[in-house]
Write a protein that holds these residues in place. Structure first.
Motif, PDB file in Angstrom:
ATOM      1  N   ASN A 276       0.816  -1.321  -0.075  1.00  0.00           N
ATOM      2  CA  ASN A 276       0.001  -0.080  -0.175  1.00  0.00           C
ATOM      3  C   ASN A 276       0.785   1.331   0.069  1.00  0.00           C
ATOM      4  O   ASN A 276       0.379   2.182   0.261  1.00  0.00           O
TER       5      ASN A 276
ATOM      6  N   LYS B  99      -0.979   4.761   0.136  1.00  0.00           N
ATOM      7  CA  LYS B  99      -2.195   4.678  -0.724  1.00  0.00           C
ATOM      8  C   LYS B  99      -3.481   4.177   0.164  1.00  0.00           C
ATOM      9  O   LYS B  99      -3.217   4.260   1.260  1.00  0.00           O
TER      10      LYS B  99
ATOM     11  N   LYS C 283      -5.539   2.089   0.634  1.00  0.00           N
ATOM     12  CA  LYS C 283      -6.256   0.606   0.985  1.00  0.00           C
ATOM     13  C   LYS C 283      -6.410   0.654   2.513  1.00  0.00           C
ATOM     14  O   LYS C 283      -5.666   1.223   3.297  1.00  0.00           O
TER      15      LYS C 283
END
Lengths: 414, 414
Positions: A100, A113, A115
């Motif tokens: 991520n 990111k 997620k």
């Protein structure tokens, strides 16, 4: 007693020191530094929204303590109403795993990111972590109401029975940073201090005004809690970021910061969170360029990269922890020949060193800077490394009297 | 912005904290501390000659830089005349081996006996070491003439070809301390700094006057070169020596030093030379008692002993490095039950811990103090240890608001 006015004469070998003759008058070098400073002041630091990533990447922010408190309280209300409506409760926890993470070259740092995963209290596989999360939220709320700072170790000891070992409470604390959307220091949980600062800087630490030109040779310990640091003022032209304690001492004793006005800072090796936050704050508030003096080995460059682009396990906080646009002043692999560092002061790189160097060549933040790649390639090719102290072979004050002034004069940074 | 005036209320659980009700008013506790201070001021520190050992034991002294320089110069004259008379040259080097060390219970520290060996330049087995000795004498002489300070690492790098590795130059540097009869800091070779100090102390560092009540939460970094530290002034009643950074932070943020006037100092774990010198200087110049707050484990007591009696490998300098009569305030093994530290906050001792504990029981400096032996026996018997932070299980400020005040009130030190 010995005092600073008592230096009787310079090193006996002053005049034979290599490159000494190339040095121009200080006024010329100062002019160079003024130009550097104004170019740094003109550059703008990009944010996630500037590069159109604010919806797909997440970042935490420094939040005032009241906001952290009310954020936790509204989380508690949501949990209570979820329970009352018969649905139990769960947390949505941003993933901090490598999958991520993303290096964004425009920002020159690693970000997280978007997620997330669900941490449900009503599920046997997540009930423990959900309980720990709630407990730590409660403890952090208590820190907010009494407005004190504690360490991660203190936090662990408040409920050893539940947390079992410190990695568990530490990990959940990072989760809570991501959930609340604030930095760990906003949660009033701080790391042990390691760094010191000296030079042309004044700032307030917990209400006390500190003048870093009057800190003798020892310097001022960098406070662990950045939110009590404020009112930064400086007439420095740049910040000199030093890897090692010994070089810091040399520059501090010689009061290098008065000859070429600067602020000198070191974390004594691996950068800790407090020093990273402090460096960033200086850079941001004072608009100063940052020049780094590290060992000529893969770890020197790695340390530079942690200050500059962040470490992977705290990528969610890279926006607050990293200092953009740090220049690599020295000791660079090409300096070894250029400054004629004697063969016996260079050290052969170990297998591990070479591997680390090659790994760094694959990293985005190195690849982004072709001049760094070239230097690193040279290091890996020659299989030689050198510490900052290797300059002592030309006399103890060669660093402060010849090497650094010449570097500054020649604008020899990358 | 959050600031120190903003603490809204104390920990929610303040009133339930164990032993809180036993605390008397601060004025009563202050009276206890004043008594402690005057008894410390009255006690005299013994020297080797006081105990009739000055002819059979050797010690080094802090020498002013001019004396170090002239000592080296007269050594050089002796060497030159020895060479001119056709006899080559040699050094008489005091032995620093374990067999030449002695624990003197009256002094409560380890000292060096008077055995020496001859290091002859005209002998194939000693020529290398004699050469290194001469070279380092020359480098130290250079430090004297320019009056600057360097680290052992800097020294090594001035002649890597000769020294080969740093242990060799370090070892000979200690020899030179013994030969010249001065401390390593008198040679202007200093160690990296690690310690911090905060509280009711003013002192000068390299000409700058430092007020340690105005150092925020971060404290002042302890300078590496004690000879540039001077003009100590204080209205403290005692010195609180803290093993760990986290406890230092807690006490510093709570400004504990203003409530029960003291100077708080920590080396953040293993004591370094700079912190040991600084502690001793404070004790000697200010005539203050020293109370130690360390973890309840064998290493806590070991750390206390290094401050108090010295480390074996620097026994030749124990007179300057050690601080006599340090009291063991806490966390002591008997405190674990007394203060009802919850079981889950205690840690089981490892095999290695237990062995270290048993070894300590054989050490003279422990045996000398029956109360310490009793505590250590209890630790080894219960096989339990605890960190200072274990007190956080009663609230983050339990250390500064209940545990320490109560300890001081009850004069509960050994």
């Amino acid at each position: 007693m010995a005092d600073k006015n008592k230096r009787r004469r310079a090193d006996a070998d002053s005049d034979n020191r290599p490159f000494k003759s190339k040095l121009k008058p200080d006024a010329v070098i100062l002019q160079t530094l003024k130009t550097l400073k104004s170019s740094a002041a003109a550059s703008k630091t990009l944010t996630l929204s500037d590069v159109g990533l604010s919806s797909t990447c997440r970042e935490v922010a420094d939040l005032p303590i009241d906001e952290v408190q009310s954020e936790i309280e509204s989380l508690a209300y949501r949990i209570a109403s979820s329970i009352l409506s018969g649905e139990g409760f769960s947390f949505s926890v941003p993933s901090r795993s490598a999958a991520n993470q993303l290096y964004v070259s425009e920002l020159d740092r690693i970000v997280l990111k978007d997620k997330s995963s669900v941490r449900n209290f009503g599920n046997v596989s997540t009930v423990r972590k959900a309980t720990i999360t709630l407990r730590i939220l409660q403890l952090v709320h208590q820190l907010c109401t009494s407005n004190i700072h504690v360490t991660k170790r203190d936090l662990f000891y408040t409920d050893v029975k539940l947390f079992q070992d410190q990695t568990q409470s530490d990990g959940v604390l990072d989760d809570i940073s991501c959930i609340v959307g604030c930095t760990r220091s906003s949660l009033n949980v701080v790391a042990a201090e390691k760094g010191v600062v000296v030079g042309r800087l004044m700032f307030s630490d917990n209400g006390d005004m500190i003048d870093c030109t009057k800190m003798g040779m020892g310097g001022k310990a960098i406070p662990p809690n950045i939110d009590r640091v404020g009112d930064m003022q400086s007439d420095a032209l740049y910040i000199l970021l030093v890897e090692k304690d010994a070089a810091f001492m040399r520059l501090s004793e010689d009061r290098f910061y008065n000859r070429f006005p600067c602020i000198i800072v070191t974390a004594k090796g691996q950068p800790d969170v407090a020093t990273r936050l402090f460096l960033r704050k200086m850079k941001m508030e004072l608009n100063l360029p940052v020049l780094a003096l590290v060992d000529s080995d893969p770890y020197g460059l790695k340390i530079l990269s942690v200050y500059g682009c962040g470490s992977k396990n705290m990528s969610y906080d890279s926006g607050n922890l990293t200092t953009p646009d740090i220049k690599w002043l020295g000791i660079r692999p090409s300096d070894l020949d250029k400054y004629k560092i004697p063969e016996q002061c260079r050290l052969p790189m170990t297998e591990q060193d070479i591997k680390t160097g090659k790994d760094l060549l694959e990293e985005d933040f190195v690849k982004k800077n072709p001049a760094w790649v070239e230097e690193l390639n040279l290091m890996v090719k020659t299989k030689q490394k050198a510490e900052i102290q290797a300059l002592s072979s030309f006399g103890f004050q060669y660093l402060s009297e010849v090497y650094l002034p010449l570097k500054l004069q020649e604008q020899d940074w990358l």
